[in-house]
Scaffold this motif. Structure first.
Motif, PDB file in Angstrom:
ATOM      1  N   ALA A  46       0.818  -1.214   0.000  1.00  0.00           N
ATOM      2  CA  ALA A  46       0.000   0.000   0.000  1.00  0.00           C
ATOM      3  C   ALA A  46       0.851   1.263   0.000  1.00  0.00           C
ATOM      4  O   ALA A  46       0.480   2.272  -0.615  1.00  0.00           O
ATOM      5  N   ASN A  47       1.982   1.206   0.704  1.00  0.00           N
ATOM      6  CA  ASN A  47       2.858   2.379   0.815  1.00  0.00           C
ATOM      7  C   ASN A  47       4.308   1.947   0.573  1.00  0.00           C
ATOM      8  O   ASN A  47       5.095   1.837   1.519  1.00  0.00           O
ATOM      9  N   PRO A  48       4.656   1.696  -0.671  1.00  0.00           N
ATOM     10  CA  PRO A  48       6.014   1.210  -0.959  1.00  0.00           C
ATOM     11  C   PRO A  48       7.080   2.257  -0.666  1.00  0.00           C
ATOM     12  O   PRO A  48       6.836   3.463  -0.806  1.00  0.00           O
ATOM     13  N   VAL A  49       8.232   1.781  -0.244  1.00  0.00           N
ATOM     14  CA  VAL A  49       9.364   2.693  -0.073  1.00  0.00           C
ATOM     15  C   VAL A  49       9.994   2.913  -1.444  1.00  0.00           C
ATOM     16  O   VAL A  49       9.869   2.073  -2.339  1.00  0.00           O
ATOM     17  N   PRO A  50      10.665   4.034  -1.641  1.00  0.00           N
ATOM     18  CA  PRO A  50      11.266   4.287  -2.956  1.00  0.00           C
ATOM     19  C   PRO A  50      12.403   3.323  -3.257  1.00  0.00           C
ATOM     20  O   PRO A  50      13.084   2.840  -2.347  1.00  0.00           O
ATOM     21  N   HIS A  51      12.593   3.042  -4.516  1.00  0.00           N
ATOM     22  CA  HIS A  51      13.754   2.252  -4.917  1.00  0.00           C
ATOM     23  C   HIS A  51      15.019   3.047  -4.609  1.00  0.00           C
ATOM     24  O   HIS A  51      15.056   4.272  -4.717  1.00  0.00           O
ATOM     25  N   LEU A  52      16.061   2.328  -4.243  1.00  0.00           N
ATOM     26  CA  LEU A  52      17.347   2.953  -3.996  1.00  0.00           C
ATOM     27  C   LEU A  52      17.912   3.508  -5.309  1.00  0.00           C
ATOM     28  O   LEU A  52      17.949   2.805  -6.322  1.00  0.00           O
ATOM     29  N   ASP A  53      18.332   4.773  -5.277  1.00  0.00           N
ATOM     30  CA  ASP A  53      18.937   5.358  -6.479  1.00  0.00           C
ATOM     31  C   ASP A  53      20.422   5.606  -6.238  1.00  0.00           C
ATOM     32  O   ASP A  53      20.959   5.313  -5.161  1.00  0.00           O
ATOM     33  N   GLY A  54      21.086   6.131  -7.248  1.00  0.00           N
ATOM     34  CA  GLY A  54      22.522   6.327  -7.158  1.00  0.00           C
ATOM     35  C   GLY A  54      22.936   7.268  -6.051  1.00  0.00           C
ATOM     36  O   GLY A  54      23.969   7.064  -5.395  1.00  0.00           O
ATOM     37  N   VAL A  55      22.139   8.311  -5.831  1.00  0.00           N
ATOM     38  CA  VAL A  55      22.478   9.289  -4.803  1.00  0.00           C
ATOM     39  C   VAL A  55      22.382   8.654  -3.421  1.00  0.00           C
ATOM     40  O   VAL A  55      23.273   8.806  -2.571  1.00  0.00           O
ATOM     41  N   GLY A  56      21.280   7.922  -3.199  1.00  0.00           N
ATOM     42  CA  GLY A  56      21.103   7.267  -1.911  1.00  0.00           C
ATOM     43  C   GLY A  56      22.141   6.191  -1.660  1.00  0.00           C
ATOM     44  O   GLY A  56      22.611   6.008  -0.532  1.00  0.00           O
ATOM     45  N   ALA A  57      22.503   5.466  -2.721  1.00  0.00           N
ATOM     46  CA  ALA A  57      23.533   4.436  -2.587  1.00  0.00           C
ATOM     47  C   ALA A  57      24.868   5.052  -2.220  1.00  0.00           C
ATOM     48  O   ALA A  57      25.575   4.569  -1.327  1.00  0.00           O
ATOM     49  N   ALA A  58      25.242   6.137  -2.902  1.00  0.00           N
ATOM     50  CA  ALA A  58      26.509   6.802  -2.621  1.00  0.00           C
ATOM     51  C   ALA A  58      26.546   7.344  -1.197  1.00  0.00           C
ATOM     52  O   ALA A  58      27.594   7.307  -0.530  1.00  0.00           O
TER      53      ALA A  58
END
Length: 218
Positions: A46-58
């Motif tokens: 119902a409330n998915p968390v965002p996919h990890l992106d390059g900025v968050g990974a770094a």
């Protein structure tokens, strides 16, 4: 007071979801033992968390003081999710099999909370030893010796990522099988086995919850 982290991932409501239904039995038994405890609940469908992106990974590989404003903003959701994981005395995950593996929403959550050197890896891990119960429901039979044994990528994957090779959690699976028997043509002969598997799963969930909850009393 004890804290339970409960994640549901099924696309369907409880009346149409075996993983949600069995997980609810666990939670009810847990809350009987800890009526004043805390439950951190996330419905990732119902409330998915965002996919990890390059900025968050770094950001996960950058010291907090050295993060750019963009990295710091991206890391906020990771910090929130990891803090919930670290606060938990026990974890409950509903993980139905979709297309031979876990729901993508659960994978997104895992990608956010896997932080090398903190929650994950070979050194001390911040949630290490926490008991996690995974309700791994599946529409058919994928156990050892079945024709589709090699198609099973729920227990195989989660056992590795949650267990000693990953987070270091104490993992136990509850596996209700044949959940599609009553609705799928050709599976009519498996309906009674499906009902038995579901009943056993509810019993196992209640027993597991009571055992874990009792170990945390006092």
């Amino acid at each position: 007071m004890a804290t339970l982290l409960h994640l549901d991932t099924s696309l369907f409501p409880r009346e149409g979801s075996v993983s949600r239904d069995v997980a609810a039995s666990f939670r009810a038994a847990w809350e009987e033992q800890h009526p004043d405890g805390t439950v951190i609940y996330r419905d990732l469908a119902a409330n998915p968390v965002p996919h990890l992106d390059g900025v968050g990974a770094a950001a996960g590989f950058t010291a907090a003081a050295d993060r750019t404003p963009e990295q710091a903003a991206a890391f906020e959701i990771r910090e929130e999710l990891v803090s919930e994981l670290e606060r938990a005395d026990a974890i409950l995950i509903g993980a139905p099999m979709y297309n031979f593996t876990i729901p993508s929403t659960l994978k997104a959550w895992l990608d956010q909370v896997i932080i090398m050197g903190r929650t994950f890896g070979t050194g001390p891990r911040s949630a290490e030893g926490t008991p996690v119960t995974v309700v791994a429901s599946r529409g058919g039979g994928y156990g050892p010796g079945t024709p589709r044994e090699s198609f099973e990528f729920v227990q195989n994957y989660l056992g590795k990522v949650l267990g000693e090779d990953g987070f270091g959690l104490d993992v136990e699976f509850i596996v209700p099988e044949l959940t599609l028997a009553e609705s799928s043509p050709g599976m009519e002969g498996l309906i009674e086995l499906a009902k038995s598997s579901r009943a056993q799963a509810h019993e196992a969930a209640e027993t597991r919850a009571k055992t874990l909850a009792s170990s945390l009393v006092g």
